[in-house]
Design an enzyme around this catalytic site. Structure first.
Site, PDB file in Angstrom:
ATOM      1  NE  ARG A  26      -1.312   1.158   4.103  1.00  0.00           N
ATOM      2  CZ  ARG A  26      -0.776   1.713   4.587  1.00  0.00           C
ATOM      3  NH1 ARG A  26      -0.846   3.114   4.579  1.00  0.00           N
ATOM      4  NH2 ARG A  26       0.406   1.360   5.670  1.00  0.00           N
ATOM      5  CD  GLU A  64       0.465   2.615  19.979  1.00  0.00           C
ATOM      6  OE1 GLU A  64       0.490   3.403  18.649  1.00  0.00           O
ATOM      7  OE2 GLU A  64       0.992   1.882  20.341  1.00  0.00           O
ATOM      8  CD1 TRP A  86      -0.803   6.616  17.500  1.00  0.00           C
ATOM      9  CD2 TRP A  86      -2.189   6.311  15.201  1.00  0.00           C
ATOM     10  NE1 TRP A  86      -0.629   5.612  17.439  1.00  0.00           N
ATOM     11  CE2 TRP A  86      -1.476   5.641  16.160  1.00  0.00           C
ATOM     12  CE3 TRP A  86      -2.420   6.118  14.103  1.00  0.00           C
ATOM     13  CZ2 TRP A  86      -2.265   4.397  15.543  1.00  0.00           C
ATOM     14  CZ3 TRP A  86      -3.072   5.349  13.850  1.00  0.00           C
ATOM     15  CH2 TRP A  86      -2.929   4.286  14.536  1.00  0.00           C
ATOM     16  CE1 TYR A 128      -5.218  -1.001  16.761  1.00  0.00           C
ATOM     17  CE2 TYR A 128      -4.068   0.873  16.263  1.00  0.00           C
ATOM     18  CZ  TYR A 128      -4.111  -0.184  15.678  1.00  0.00           C
ATOM     19  OH  TYR A 128      -3.394  -0.667  14.506  1.00  0.00           O
ATOM     20  CB  CYS A 180      -1.877  -3.347  12.716  1.00  0.00           C
ATOM     21  SG  CYS A 180      -1.606  -2.326  11.652  1.00  0.00           S
ATOM     22  NE  ARG A 205      -5.611  -4.707   9.557  1.00  0.00           N
ATOM     23  CZ  ARG A 205      -3.960  -3.906   9.178  1.00  0.00           C
ATOM     24  NH1 ARG A 205      -3.786  -4.535   7.610  1.00  0.00           N
ATOM     25  NH2 ARG A 205      -4.195  -2.306   8.472  1.00  0.00           N
ATOM     26  CG  ASP A 208       7.387  -1.934  10.179  1.00  0.00           C
ATOM     27  OD1 ASP A 208       7.722  -2.272  10.278  1.00  0.00           O
ATOM     28  OD2 ASP A 208       7.172  -0.763  10.329  1.00  0.00           O
ATOM     29  CG  HIS A 246       4.642  -6.288   6.196  1.00  0.00           C
ATOM     30  ND1 HIS A 246       3.588  -6.346   6.598  1.00  0.00           N
ATOM     31  CD2 HIS A 246       5.063  -5.489   6.746  1.00  0.00           C
ATOM     32  CE1 HIS A 246       3.156  -5.764   7.236  1.00  0.00           C
ATOM     33  NE2 HIS A 246       4.198  -4.917   7.043  1.00  0.00           N
ATOM     34  CB  ALA A 302       6.102   2.242   5.110  1.00  0.00           C
TER      35      ALA A 302
END
Length: 303
Positions: A26, A64, A86, A128, A180, A205, A208, A246, A302
């Site tokens: 993305r 957080e 954020w 969230y 995520c 799901r 990073d 990933h 990213a």
């Protein structure tokens, strides 16, 4: 001698480097991706699984998590705690909408000093905390999933339905970033002294490998510790499960650097007091001792 539990994470990084599927994502940066991963960490002796092969800023991760628990979705309160993780999303949205090439520093200063500006440009949508504490159903009723978890742990600790999640299909398009780490499930078991041990599984799901996974795991460990304290149980295992794990292509050197380092002992966590409710915790309640990591490794986010 038992293998250091951090090797579970280093093995994942190595697997991504060697066998990850190269794909465009993305963000346009590109990743090496693998599907399905698991790590397990035992928290029962006070272990706080903060990775040591690079410095991870655990206070930011805990702040957080505390912010998620408030149910807030505006970055203003995060910035007041000096948490800037954020800002990228609302800043990007502001720049595209106005054409103004404002710096991150100036944007954050405006969010902090101007409530009306913060209201318009600092909100992330129903991310969230909104889903965790104020999920709205089709009839317009609000559901506090965290309160339900705590109540169920007290009344029916053997239930297989003790979980909360953030993937609200009807509101995904209004979120700056869909969740995520999206599902948290709880499980209790007996300890030798007949106390209940509380374990928690976190399903992510999209993970990073360099920036997100080490960070989100700290927040999850903090959450497990707080909820265990609130329901008079001892923390058990934190189980992290990844869907799409990933490595961004511009994080490959960072991963190689990290893989060249030997893990050091994990730090210990002690909660200094027991607030009246899950809403009462602050960063000052977390005492972390014995954290002696390798130096930090720079890696770009990213968006």
């Amino acid at each position: 001698m038992a293998r250091h539990p951090e090797y579970q994470y280093l093995d994942l990084l190595e697997h991504l480097l060697e066998k990850g599927d190269r794909r465009i994502d993305r963000t346009g940066v590109g990743t090496l991706s693998s599907f399905g991963a698991m790590m397990r960490f035992d928290l029962s002796d006070g272990t706080f699984p903060v990775f040591t092969t690079k410095r991870v800023f655990w206070k930011t991760a805990v702040k957080e998590m505390l912010w998620f628990l408030t149910g807030q979705t505006n970055i203003q309160s995060l910035l007041r705690e000096n948490v800037r993780i954020w800002t990228d999303w609302p800043l990007d949205k502001y720049r595209k909408a106005t054409g103004e090439e404002i710096s991150q520093e100036d944007f954050e200063a405006r969010i902090l000093s101007d409530d009306a500006f913060a209201l318009k440009w600092g909100d992330l949508g129903p991310v969230y905390g909104k889903q965790w504490r104020r999920w709205v159903d089709a009839q317009g009723n609000e559901h506090d999933q965290i309160a339900t978890v705590i109540e169920t742990l007290k009344k029916n600790p053997a239930s297989r339905r003790i979980l909360f999640h953030g993937w609200n299909v009807g509101e995904l398009d209004r979120m700056a970033l869909p969740p995520c780490h999206m599902v948290y499930q709880f499980h209790t078991s007996r300890t030798g002294d007949d106390k209940l041990r509380l374990s928690m599984l976190c399903f992510q799901r999209s993970g990073d490998g360099i920036l997100g996974v080490p960070f989100n795991q700290i927040g999850a460990a903090a959450l497990l510790s707080m909820i265990a304290q609130q329901v008079d149980m001892v923390p058990g295992e934190l189980i992290w499960m990844g869907g799409d794990a990933h490595l961004y292509l511009n994080h490959i050197e960072a991963a190689r650097t990290q893989l060249s380092r030997e893990p050091r002992p994990f730090p210990k966590l002690r909660l200094l007091r027991r607030p009246d409710s899950i809403d009462g915790y602050t960063i000052d309640d977390f005492e972390v001792t014995g954290y002696d990591p390798h130096p930090a490794i720079e890696a770009p986010v990213a968006v």
